[in-house]
Design a protein around this motif. Structure first.
Motif, PDB file in Angstrom:
ATOM      1  N   VAL A   1       9.591  34.484  37.814  1.00 10.99           N
ATOM      2  CA  VAL A   1       9.394  34.659  39.264  1.00 10.99           C
ATOM      3  C   VAL A   1       9.670  36.110  39.650  1.00 10.99           C
ATOM      4  O   VAL A   1      10.601  36.742  39.132  1.00 10.99           O
ATOM      5  N   VAL A   2       8.861  36.631  40.576  1.00 17.73           N
ATOM      6  CA  VAL A   2       9.096  37.963  41.130  1.00 17.73           C
ATOM      7  C   VAL A   2       9.718  37.802  42.514  1.00 17.73           C
ATOM      8  O   VAL A   2       9.122  37.185  43.398  1.00 17.73           O
ATOM      9  N   ILE A   3      10.919  38.337  42.677  1.00 22.95           N
ATOM     10  CA  ILE A   3      11.596  38.339  43.979  1.00 22.95           C
ATOM     11  C   ILE A   3      11.524  39.754  44.535  1.00 22.95           C
ATOM     12  O   ILE A   3      11.998  40.703  43.904  1.00 22.95           O
ATOM     13  N   ARG A   4      10.933  39.888  45.711  1.00 22.84           N
ATOM     14  CA  ARG A   4      10.837  41.195  46.364  1.00 22.84           C
ATOM     15  C   ARG A   4      11.785  41.199  47.563  1.00 22.84           C
ATOM     16  O   ARG A   4      11.570  40.466  48.526  1.00 22.84           O
ATOM     17  N   GLU A   5      12.825  41.989  47.476  1.00 22.03           N
ATOM     18  CA  GLU A   5      13.836  42.008  48.538  1.00 22.03           C
ATOM     19  C   GLU A   5      13.256  42.597  49.830  1.00 22.03           C
ATOM     20  O   GLU A   5      12.321  43.399  49.767  1.00 22.03           O
ATOM     21  N   PRO A   6      13.818  42.205  50.987  1.00 19.38           N
ATOM     22  CA  PRO A   6      14.924  41.262  51.151  1.00 19.38           C
ATOM     23  C   PRO A   6      14.432  39.812  51.228  1.00 19.38           C
ATOM     24  O   PRO A   6      13.351  39.544  51.744  1.00 19.38           O
ATOM     25  N   VAL A   7      15.241  38.908  50.695  1.00 21.12           N
ATOM     26  CA  VAL A   7      14.946  37.474  50.754  1.00 21.12           C
ATOM     27  C   VAL A   7      16.240  36.701  50.963  1.00 21.12           C
ATOM     28  O   VAL A   7      17.332  37.198  50.659  1.00 21.12           O
ATOM     29  N   ILE A   8      16.086  35.469  51.444  1.00 19.37           N
ATOM     30  CA  ILE A   8      17.155  34.476  51.385  1.00 19.37           C
ATOM     31  C   ILE A   8      16.560  33.235  50.747  1.00 19.37           C
ATOM     32  O   ILE A   8      15.520  32.737  51.183  1.00 19.37           O
ATOM     33  N   VAL A   9      17.193  32.764  49.697  1.00 14.29           N
ATOM     34  CA  VAL A   9      16.801  31.519  49.042  1.00 14.29           C
ATOM     35  C   VAL A   9      18.017  30.596  49.139  1.00 14.29           C
ATOM     36  O   VAL A   9      19.040  30.826  48.487  1.00 14.29           O
TER      37      VAL A   9
END
Length: 394
Positions: free
Chosen positions: A257-265
């Motif tokens: 998985v690619v997470i591109r900040e900013p995020v909330i999971v």
């Protein structure tokens, strides 16, 4: 003054008509902002400012608030007062009068204001009432205040002229005389307004202080504002006082998985292989993002399922939504109809209210609003506003 001696009244009884269809099943203060209810952020900022007792005025769908928070929040006791009919902000404050003793702070439960603004207003208070004020280029749609030095001379809703008003941030410190002034002010169209009570204090010759401050202040008036509110919370660093790459320890995120900040999971989320999440994405509790799906600039509420190969951009969902395999929400700008007004070129791909279910391969025209419990058959293109319980066939 010592803010620890002050009880806060939080006005959380309203419905939020302009945020339909999300508010069909819950009040506006319980809508999501960065993966938790707006009202939770309000409580956080009050407590961070030193408040140790909170009175919550509830009304529309009040059980949603009371069951979520219970008798306390972060060890601060919560007292609930019911406003049976929503007859204005002044009426709501009067409903809470018996629950407070002496000086009180009043804030709106659907606007998030940084604790600094609250502290500045409390510290400036030494008169009959004090109002938090902000410097803004425009006060359109909000309250405006004129001051002479720091003394309020005029306070109006949605100013009709182009004088240099300060924005009324909806944060007030009141002495008991203010309750008398609210009662004495003439109702407008059957509603008692808090600002009319403050105008009555000015008319009586009491001093109403204006406390100019700065810091985060956000309000969700329309559906697309829910995106802006969450993004502002990211940008100001108020979220959880931690990094903007906030993946809960109970979430399952595949290594590809690619997470591109900013995020909330949030807790118990699942992100499957090849998915791309972010930037500016909030995934509520128990949300699943299918393999190779792309989710960008979106606020996704709890228990939502986003199918494999779906594209979700500038989208706001309610709870229990199903976005099918290969469905496409391409993002704004789009024209959005709210009641009898059309807002052009707003940044909203789509709003999907609680328990919307699309069966895959659905295309959403930018600005689409889908009411709760709508079923959308596979391969359909949807646009405009769909009422609750609609069945859309291809």
């Amino acid at each position: 003054m010592n803010d620890n001696d002050t009880t806060a009244i939080v006005l959380a009884a309203g419905e939020g008509n302009r945020l339909h269809p999300l508010t069909k099943n819950r009040p506006k203060p319980m809508l999501p902002a960065a993966a938790k209810p707006i009202l939770e952020h309000v409580f956080d900022q009050l407590i961070d400012a030193g408040i140790t007792e909170i009175v919550v005025v509830v009304g529309y769908k009040r059980e949603r608030i009371q069951s979520h928070f219970g008798p306390s929040y972060r060890d601060v006791p919560l007292t609930y007062v019911t406003q049976d009919k929503q007859l204005g902000t002044g009426h709501a404050v009067l409903a809470a009068e018996a629950a407070v003793d002496g000086t009180c702070l009043v804030v709106n439960g659907d606007q998030i204001a940084a604790s600094r603004i609250i502290r500045d207003t409390l510290e400036a208070h030494d008169t009959a009432a004090t109002v938090a004020l902000l410097q803004r280029s425009s006060v359109d749609g909000y309250g405006g205040v004129l001051v002479d030095e720091d003394r309020v001379t005029t306070i109006v809703e949605d100013p009709p002229d182009d004088r240099e008003y300060l924005l009324n941030a909806g944060i007030y410190v009141l002495e008991p005389v203010a309750f008398d002034a609210i009662r004495a002010a003439e109702p407008r169209a059957g509603e008692r307004l808090l600002v009319d009570g403050l105008s009555k204090l000015v008319e009586w010759g009491d001093v109403v202080r204006g406390a100019v401050s700065e810091g985060l202040w956000v309000d969700a008036t329309y559906p697309w504002d829910l995106l802006d509110v969450s993004f502002e919370l990211f940008n100001t660093g108020l979220i959880d006082r931690q990094s903007t790459r906030n993946v809960h320890e109970t979430a399952t995120v595949h290594e590809s998985v690619v997470i591109r900040e900013p995020v909330i999971v949030d807790r118990d989320c699942v992100i499957e292989p090849g998915a791309v999440v972010g930037p500016n994405v909030c995934l509520g509790e128990n949300t699943t993002v299918g393999s190779n799906a792309v989710v960008e600039r979106s606020v996704v509420d709890t228990d939502t399922r986003i199918g494999a190969n779906a594209t979700v951009t500038e989208c706001v969902t309610g709870t229990g939504v199903r976005i099918g395999q290969g469905s496409t929400i391409p993002g704004g700008p789009g024209d959005v109809r709210v009641a009898d007004r059309v807002f052009e070129n707003e940044t909203l791909g789509a709003l999907l209210a609680d328990r919307v279910h699309d069966h895959g391969g659905v295309t959403y025209v930018p600005g689409t609003l889908v009411g709760p419990r709508t079923e959308i058959q596979a391969g359909t293109t949807v646009r405009g506003t769909l009422e609750a319980g609609t069945e859309v066939r291809s």
